[in-house]
Design a protein around this motif. Structure first.
Motif, PDB file in Angstrom:
ATOM      1  N   UNK A 148       0.805  -1.222   0.000  1.00  0.00           N
ATOM      2  CA  UNK A 148       0.000   0.000   0.000  1.00  0.00           C
ATOM      3  C   UNK A 148       0.839   1.272   0.000  1.00  0.00           C
ATOM      4  N   UNK A 149       2.148   1.129   0.217  1.00  0.00           N
ATOM      5  CA  UNK A 149       3.025   2.297   0.189  1.00  0.00           C
ATOM      6  C   UNK A 149       2.924   3.197   1.406  1.00  0.00           C
ATOM      7  N   UNK A 150       2.414   2.679   2.522  1.00  0.00           N
ATOM      8  CA  UNK A 150       2.277   3.480   3.734  1.00  0.00           C
ATOM      9  C   UNK A 150       3.635   3.716   4.385  1.00  0.00           C
ATOM     10  N   UNK A 151       3.742   4.822   5.099  1.00  0.00           N
ATOM     11  CA  UNK A 151       4.932   5.063   5.914  1.00  0.00           C
ATOM     12  C   UNK A 151       4.912   4.109   7.102  1.00  0.00           C
ATOM     13  N   UNK A 152       6.053   3.992   7.779  1.00  0.00           N
ATOM     14  CA  UNK A 152       6.143   3.079   8.912  1.00  0.00           C
ATOM     15  C   UNK A 152       5.141   3.439  10.003  1.00  0.00           C
ATOM     16  N   UNK A 153       4.973   4.739  10.264  1.00  0.00           N
ATOM     17  CA  UNK A 153       4.056   5.186  11.315  1.00  0.00           C
ATOM     18  C   UNK A 153       2.606   4.868  10.956  1.00  0.00           C
ATOM     19  N   UNK A 154       2.214   5.184   9.726  1.00  0.00           N
ATOM     20  CA  UNK A 154       0.842   4.923   9.295  1.00  0.00           C
ATOM     21  C   UNK A 154       0.578   3.420   9.229  1.00  0.00           C
ATOM     22  N   UNK A 155       1.562   2.658   8.750  1.00  0.00           N
ATOM     23  CA  UNK A 155       1.393   1.207   8.659  1.00  0.00           C
ATOM     24  C   UNK A 155       1.206   0.594  10.042  1.00  0.00           C
TER      25      UNK A 155
END
Length: 353
Positions: free
Chosen positions: A139-146
């Protein structure tokens, strides 16, 4: 593939909901071993539509899990090889994709819940990181969002204190919690198809019921198509809308779950039904009596040998010379009810009057 009846005077195009999201056609899988070639899956076909739940049932070694691994392109090659057939996800044949393209499909468009979560989860990574990793990759999320999404996924599968649990390792969770974490990981990217391979085998009956109820709730919420692979007809009865019965690497019967349980046509399916543990009531009495379980005599034929005729013939009470020498084709006996058996009329007359 099943044919659709067309109304006279008009041809109506199927709606998107009628088109299968996944179609397996004529799948044949072999394994090269020291003892010879193992014919693990032999010309198996089925499809699953959006939001549909299909069950694949049969004894251990009948080819259920190999079929699932073939869909995911996880068959080790060598010794395994998908000899022929197609596996179509919407408009793409998965067998024609490169390994890089297939990696973008796995865990994203098609996800799988494996049979034993303790051996499927990485023991040296936290559960939260393993879920977040899939979200970052697909999904290409950043580490924080993931990480935030991973916690939400754990909450979705009813894991209490999800934030704390996300920081735990698999060995710190119970079997039921690990299975919920596997479901959370499989559903994190909102897959079009979810394959559940024996999702409740290692769990006690109470946790089994909770997991099955959870899967039904998540299916309604996420609208994924589900393929449940199991040897447990009780699981099939609770979850599946349509059922494929496999024996010795072949599909021997397919019908809606209601039709299959009410009017099974293949002797093997009858044998599976008769082997379900239950308590029967005595006619006219109030006392419960225990009934000895029926059994299917004989053993499953070796898949290393060429099978002449019907593979179930050596164990079948209705066997004839034709059964021993000619493999029965898969025939649509009634609308939507397919069976591969030369003796369906005899089976029907004895079991259904």
């Amino acid at each position: 593939m099943k044919s659709r009846a067309l109304s006279i005077g008009a041809i109506t195009k199927p709606s998107p909901a009628d088109r299968p999201v996944l179609a397996v056609d004529d799948l044949t899988v072999r394994f090269d071993t020291r003892d010879g070639i193992v014919n693990a899956v032999n010309r198996v076909s089925f499809s699953v539509s959006p939001e549909e739940t299909i069950g694949i049932v049969g004894e251990s070694g009948c080819g259920k899990s190999v079929t699932a691994l073939s869909i995911m392109r996880l068959i080790p090659q060598p010794p395994g090889r998908i000899e022929k057939g197609t596996i179509t996800l919407e408009d793409r044949n998965l067998l024609e994709l490169t390994e890089g393209e297939m990696r973008r499909v796995r865990g994203n468009e098609i996800s799988m819940i494996f049979q034993e979560p303790m051996t499927s989860l990485n023991p040296v990574l936290t559960v939260g990181f393993q879920i977040a990793e899939a979200l970052m990759l697909h999904q290409g999320f950043s580490k924080r969002v993931a990480h935030k999404k991973a916690v939400e996924s754990l909450e979705l599968v009813r894991i209490p204190e999800a934030e704390r649990r996300a920081g735990e390792y698999p060995h710190q969770m119970s079997g039921g919690m690990r299975q919920r974490a596997m479901i959370a990981m499989a559903l994190s990217c909102d897959p079009k198809v979810l394959i559940a391979d024996e999702p409740t085998t290692a769990l006690d009956v109470t946790i089994q019921a909770q997991i099955l109820r959870l899967m039904r709730q998540l299916k309604d919420r996420l609208r994924s198509a589900i393929i449940i692979i199991t040897h447990d007809l009780g699981v099939i009865a609770e979850t599946a809308e349509r059922v494929v019965v496999m024996y010795a690497g072949r599909k021997v019967e397919e019908a809606s779950a209601h039709e299959l349980f009410d009017h099974p046509m293949h002797p093997y399916t009858h044998g599976l039904m008769a082997s379900i543990p239950r308590i029967d009531k005595e006619a006219g009495g109030g006392e419960e009596t225990r009934r000895r379980l029926d059994e299917i005599p004989g053993i499953v034929p070796s898949l290393r040998e060429k099978i002449m005729g019907c593979p179930f013939a050596p164990r079948c009470r209705f066997v004839t010379d034709q059964c021993r020498h000619v493999d029965p084709p898969l025939v649509e006996e009634t609308v939507g009810h397919w069976v591969a058996c030369w003796g369906t009329e005899r089976v029907r007359s004895i079991f259904h009057g």
